[in-house]
Enzyme design. Sequence first.
Site, mmCIF file in Angstrom:
data_model
loop_
_atom_site.group_PDB
_atom_site.id
_atom_site.type_symbol
_atom_site.label_atom_id
_atom_site.label_comp_id
_atom_site.label_asym_id
_atom_site.label_seq_id
_atom_site.Cartn_x
_atom_site.Cartn_y
_atom_site.Cartn_z
ATOM 1 N N ASP A 18 38.455 43.161 41.219
ATOM 2 C CA ASP A 18 38.170 41.880 40.570
ATOM 3 C C ASP A 18 37.070 42.094 39.537
ATOM 4 O OD1 ASP A 18 38.160 39.214 39.989
ATOM 5 O OD2 ASP A 18 37.321 38.539 41.907
ATOM 6 N N GLU A 113 42.223 40.506 37.777
ATOM 7 C CA GLU A 113 42.227 40.981 39.168
ATOM 8 C C GLU A 113 43.615 41.452 39.578
ATOM 9 O OE1 GLU A 113 41.676 38.065 42.315
ATOM 10 O OE2 GLU A 113 42.006 36.438 40.885
#
Length: 367
Positions: A18, A113
């Site tokens: 992420d 992500e």
Amino acid sequence: MDSNSHSEAKTRKIIHVDMDAFYASVEQLDHPKWQGKPLVVGGNAARGVVAAASYEARKFGIHSAMSSVLAARKCPQLIFARPRFDRYKELSNQIREIFYEYTDLVEPLSLDEAFLDVTENKKGLKSAILIARQIRAKIKEKTGLNASAGVSYNKFLAKTASDLNKPNGQAVILPQDAEAFLEKLPIRKFFGIGKVTAEKMEKLGIFNGRDLKEYSLQFLTKKFGKSGLHYYNIVRGIHLSEVQPNRIRKSLSAENTFEKDLITPIDLEENLHPIFEEVIRRVKKTGIKGRTITLKIKYSDFTIQTRSKTLEQYPNDETIWEVGLELLNQEEVPKPVRLLGLGLSNLNITEEQIHFGEQLRIPFEHS
């Protein structure tokens, strides 16, 4: 549940990567004078919505989906940056190339992500922790941006772990530690449990994983429907969803938030047309067709209304526009309009490679 399938799942090695405050970090990277300063992407001091906030801005209580007016009030020195999706996509593609150096089992969730299954990986490395560390270092070297990562034996736990040491950190949840970790985890930190569900659970006395574990599958199914089984499993560390490099697309749409609220029917029609043209551009680019046409209207008070019509045949361009107008004029628009959207669903595909970022709207970022 088959105990064999659960134990097999526990041998998987999943990483969730992420990017940290991705859009805001890109703007600070490209504009050195903004580094270390509170910055948001999207909107301006007079209007709009925050799409992403730098960590410096978050210290003032500013977050994505907050109105820009409120953000400016919280931090008078706040910098507003216009979104540059071409730049974000360019960097996202560079990051994805790094993922594919290790595995083809990459499931992107958005521009910033993705899940990676590195159980079997191209480098022959046994340690997913080491792979996550290498990936984060390569992202930093190639793009200048920081990424956080979570490592575990399933997607739910990997996603949960990636939030633990943000920004610019990583965490691992091992199979033997999972249940004890989840018992202590506040219910609002469970990935996939939103604000409304969390409030419903808290009314039942469920504030953390331990509380959730007290309830039977029968009770949870009665209270939460099909999701009850999911909640019953995840608190026990069971989540068998595999990393899916191909994702099923369910809709194709475009929308736009306007600088000034629209009031008259002529204004609404004139502003719907470029959104329709964007939908048609994507239809031509992807070859996707859809039988259900949906009009989305967000009013000045942020309430949202959708109007839909399903056709027997896949419509041509002209029909999509005619139905869009029909839905717009279906009933009188009762208050000023800040956003219009047009979309197609009931698509002519069963599977399609995930498609990124081609949208007029700003997708809210939660990193």
